[in-house]
Design a protein around this motif. Sequence first.
Motif, PDB file in Angstrom:
ATOM      1  N   PRO A   1       0.823  -1.213   0.000  1.00 53.22           N
ATOM      2  CA  PRO A   1       0.000   0.000   0.000  1.00 53.22           C
ATOM      3  C   PRO A   1       0.861   1.268   0.000  1.00 53.22           C
ATOM      4  CG  PRO A   1      -0.723  -1.548   1.697  1.00 53.22           C
ATOM      5  CD  PRO A   1       0.532  -2.100   1.115  1.00 53.22           C
ATOM      6  N   GLU A   2       0.335   2.306  -0.602  1.00 50.38           N
ATOM      7  CA  GLU A   2       1.032   3.592  -0.733  1.00 50.38           C
ATOM      8  C   GLU A   2       1.520   4.110   0.623  1.00 50.38           C
ATOM      9  OE1 GLU A   2       2.990   5.932  -2.848  1.00 50.38           O
ATOM     10  OE2 GLU A   2       1.753   4.467  -3.891  1.00 50.38           O
ATOM     11  N   ALA A   3       0.680   3.936   1.666  1.00 48.05           N
ATOM     12  CA  ALA A   3       1.030   4.446   3.003  1.00 48.05           C
ATOM     13  C   ALA A   3       2.284   3.749   3.532  1.00 48.05           C
ATOM     14  CB  ALA A   3      -0.134   4.231   3.966  1.00 48.05           C
ATOM     15  N   VAL A   4       2.393   2.460   3.254  1.00 47.86           N
ATOM     16  CA  VAL A   4       3.565   1.690   3.699  1.00 47.86           C
ATOM     17  C   VAL A   4       4.802   2.190   2.964  1.00 47.86           C
ATOM     18  CG1 VAL A   4       4.597  -0.624   3.812  1.00 47.86           C
ATOM     19  CG2 VAL A   4       2.158  -0.338   4.234  1.00 47.86           C
ATOM     20  N   LYS A   5       4.651   2.422   1.655  1.00 47.63           N
ATOM     21  CA  LYS A   5       5.772   2.934   0.864  1.00 47.63           C
ATOM     22  C   LYS A   5       6.264   4.258   1.418  1.00 47.63           C
ATOM     23  CE  LYS A   5       5.115   0.843  -3.617  1.00 47.63           C
ATOM     24  NZ  LYS A   5       4.658   0.975  -4.970  1.00 47.63           N
ATOM     25  N   ARG A   6       5.315   5.119   1.771  1.00 47.37           N
ATOM     26  CA  ARG A   6       5.700   6.441   2.302  1.00 47.37           C
ATOM     27  C   ARG A   6       6.448   6.292   3.612  1.00 47.37           C
ATOM     28  NH1 ARG A   6       0.866   8.397   0.126  1.00 47.37           N
ATOM     29  NH2 ARG A   6      -0.236   8.175   2.100  1.00 47.37           N
ATOM     30  N   LYS A   7       5.987   5.353   4.433  1.00 47.41           N
ATOM     31  CA  LYS A   7       6.635   5.116   5.725  1.00 47.41           C
ATOM     32  C   LYS A   7       8.079   4.639   5.506  1.00 47.41           C
ATOM     33  CE  LYS A   7       5.850   2.638  10.056  1.00 47.41           C
ATOM     34  NZ  LYS A   7       6.837   1.547   9.936  1.00 47.41           N
ATOM     35  N   TRP A   8       8.283   3.712   4.544  1.00 47.07           N
ATOM     36  CA  TRP A   8       9.625   3.237   4.208  1.00 47.07           C
ATOM     37  C   TRP A   8      10.504   4.401   3.815  1.00 47.07           C
ATOM     38  CZ3 TRP A   8       9.087  -1.142   0.060  1.00 47.07           C
ATOM     39  CH2 TRP A   8       8.591  -2.295   0.677  1.00 47.07           C
ATOM     40  N   GLN A   9       9.956   5.229   2.890  1.00 52.21           N
ATOM     41  CA  GLN A   9      10.767   6.331   2.383  1.00 52.21           C
ATOM     42  C   GLN A   9      11.172   7.270   3.518  1.00 52.21           C
ATOM     43  OE1 GLN A   9       8.385   6.784  -1.312  1.00 52.21           O
ATOM     44  NE2 GLN A   9      10.136   7.982  -1.987  1.00 52.21           N
ATOM     45  N   LYS A  10      10.240   7.463   4.434  1.00 50.91           N
ATOM     46  CA  LYS A  10      10.531   8.339   5.562  1.00 50.91           C
ATOM     47  C   LYS A  10      11.655   7.733   6.416  1.00 50.91           C
ATOM     48  CE  LYS A  10       8.272  10.707   9.429  1.00 50.91           C
ATOM     49  NZ  LYS A  10       8.689   9.965  10.621  1.00 50.91           N
ATOM     50  N   SER A  11      11.560   6.430   6.709  1.00 52.40           N
ATOM     51  CA  SER A  11      12.610   5.842   7.562  1.00 52.40           C
ATOM     52  C   SER A  11      13.943   5.736   6.826  1.00 52.40           C
ATOM     53  CB  SER A  11      12.174   4.507   8.190  1.00 52.40           C
ATOM     54  OG  SER A  11      11.805   3.590   7.214  1.00 52.40           O
ATOM     55  N   LEU A  12      13.913   5.532   5.495  1.00 49.59           N
ATOM     56  CA  LEU A  12      15.159   5.536   4.715  1.00 49.59           C
ATOM     57  C   LEU A  12      15.813   6.907   4.777  1.00 49.59           C
ATOM     58  CD1 LEU A  12      14.375   3.665   1.372  1.00 49.59           C
ATOM     59  CD2 LEU A  12      15.900   2.930   3.174  1.00 49.59           C
ATOM     60  N   GLY A  13      15.004   7.941   4.529  1.00 52.91           N
ATOM     61  CA  GLY A  13      15.517   9.312   4.536  1.00 52.91           C
ATOM     62  C   GLY A  13      16.091   9.678   5.891  1.00 52.91           C
ATOM     63  N   GLU A  14      15.355   9.291   6.940  1.00 49.71           N
ATOM     64  CA  GLU A  14      15.797   9.584   8.315  1.00 49.71           C
ATOM     65  C   GLU A  14      17.131   8.919   8.617  1.00 49.71           C
ATOM     66  OE1 GLU A  14      12.346  10.338  11.634  1.00 49.71           O
ATOM     67  OE2 GLU A  14      12.929   8.290  11.171  1.00 49.71           O
ATOM     68  N   TYR A  15      17.225   7.649   8.210  1.00 51.31           N
ATOM     69  CA  TYR A  15      18.455   6.902   8.462  1.00 51.31           C
ATOM     70  C   TYR A  15      19.634   7.574   7.759  1.00 51.31           C
ATOM     71  CZ  TYR A  15      22.030   3.342   8.288  1.00 51.31           C
ATOM     72  OH  TYR A  15      23.234   2.705   8.376  1.00 51.31           O
ATOM     73  N   LEU A  16      19.457   7.926   6.495  1.00 54.42           N
ATOM     74  CA  LEU A  16      20.550   8.530   5.724  1.00 54.42           C
ATOM     75  C   LEU A  16      20.945   9.901   6.270  1.00 54.42           C
ATOM     76  CD1 LEU A  16      19.588   7.677   2.043  1.00 54.42           C
ATOM     77  CD2 LEU A  16      21.401   6.675   3.396  1.00 54.42           C
TER      78      LEU A  16
END
Length: 202
Positions: free
Chosen positions: A88-103
Amino acid sequence: MRSLNYAKTHFVTSAPDISHLPSDTGVEVAFAGRSNAGKSSALNALTQQKSLARTSKTPGRTQLINLFEVEENCRLVDLPGYGYAEVPEAVKRKWQKSLGEYLQKRESLKGLIVLMDIRHPLKDLDQQMIDWAVAVGLPILLLLTKSDKLASGAQKQQLNMVKEAILPFQGDITVANFSSLKKQGLEQLKQKLNEWFSQTES
């Protein structure tokens, strides 16, 4: 420069986001890539272990940040695959947020390896990863995976095309062709990792 024994790498933990990771010390190098870019195969080839990183029949299953230790204070991080997965789109957004945060926030992160299928490099999300990394001054190694699927002339062509295309990013970016099947590019990968991990001594 240190030379690490990547065959000793072992799994430490999986975390849904940056707040669940172990303490932010030592040196980490992260692997990122689209879900079907061959990230798990590359990690397995590097560590000479068949199932250190699980290769999934359904790309995009890995929704967690997976941490592996090579030796004390030297960790490899397998970031969630992006792009391909039917989630789902919401899950994708959550991933992107945690990827961005990590980087952007992880202090011990000293290098980023972005894996891209040599036949389809530099998709939007790959470019976003490169953008994030360049913005925080992270050196990047771009691995053009599955290079064994192209003849050597076509491999060279793709390599040069990508080198040309990344110039506008103006970051510390190295590009190499890679095949986990043929072990192509493996020495280059180890060399780059050794260089980054040597920063623990500084």
